[in-house]
Design a protein around this motif. Structure first.
Motif: not given
Length: 219
Positions: A14-19, A31-35, A114-121
């Motif tokens: 939930a927190v990750y989605f709102f961030l 793309l940030s929302i899709w992440m 960084t957002h894409i990389l962290f989401s992948a991790l």
């Protein structure tokens, strides 16, 4: 205490989605929302399989309808975990010369990267932890190591097919409720590239899982 990890996973999702929504102000990209959405989808199988494990530990009845439904949900959403790896394909649209990171000259672009990389991790973590939970459930009930390895390989092969369906045919997990459409489009679009992509990602998932298990779970 048994539900602590599930609670943490749910809060994190939930927190990750709102961030991720908030990140639009800095990345200037939807793309940030899709992440954020992809991370929520990736955590669903982890939350689901952990809940199933608790149910099976607490109940004398080994199987019940709720657990079966949750296992089906787990199976359908599992591809969303490793699927996030393929989101790096968006870099070619955002940064035509993204292989040469020297060309990225704004902090906004680095934030998105960084957002894409962290989401992948996060997705990879959810994937390997989900498979580890499945293996633990199987070991608690069956003493057949070879069959368990074969089952995990088959599970990751199915996950790889799901990743292909999501990336190239743009199917979401719930669209499996219309199996005729999914199967028809999968067969009609199938090429040698499809085969090699599915095999490659099945191998990648196996390597990621057993590397994670060897490095972190053996400590």
């Amino acid at each position: 205490m048994k539900y602590q990890q599930i609670l943490y996973n749910t809060i994190f999702a939930a927190v990750y989605f709102f961030l991720s929504i908030f990140m639009i102000l800095f990345t200037d990209s939807f793309l940030s929302i899709w992440m954020g959405i992809n991370v929520v989808f990736a955590l669903i199988p982890l939350i689901t399989i952990r809940y199933v494990a608790i149910r099976l530990q607490e109940r004398e009845i080994k199987h019940d309808w709720v657990s079966i439904i949750l296992l089906i949900v787990f199976l359908f959403f599992l591809p969303n975990t490793f699927y996030i790896i393929t989101d790096f394909i968006h870099l070619s649209n955002r940064f035509p010369g993204f292989i040469s990171l020297v060309r990225i000259e704004t902090i906004t672009d680095y934030l998105l990267l960084t957002h894409i990389l962290f989401s992948a991790l996060v997705g990879i973590y959810a994937g390997v932890e989900s498979i580890f939970a499945v293996e633990k459930l199987l070991k608690d009930r069956f003493n057949r190591p070879i069959l368990i390895v074969v089952f995990i390989a088959e599970l990751l092969l199915l996950s790889s097919i799901g990743i292909y369906l999501g990336r190239f045919l743009r199917f979401f997990s719930w669209e499996i409720l219309n199996p005729i459409k999914v199967i028809t489009e999968f067969i009609t679009s199938f090429t040698m590239f499809s085969l090699w992509f599915i095999v490659l990602f099945a191998i990648v998932q196996l390597i990621l899982y057993y590397t994670y298990k060897r490095v972190f779970k053996s400590m």
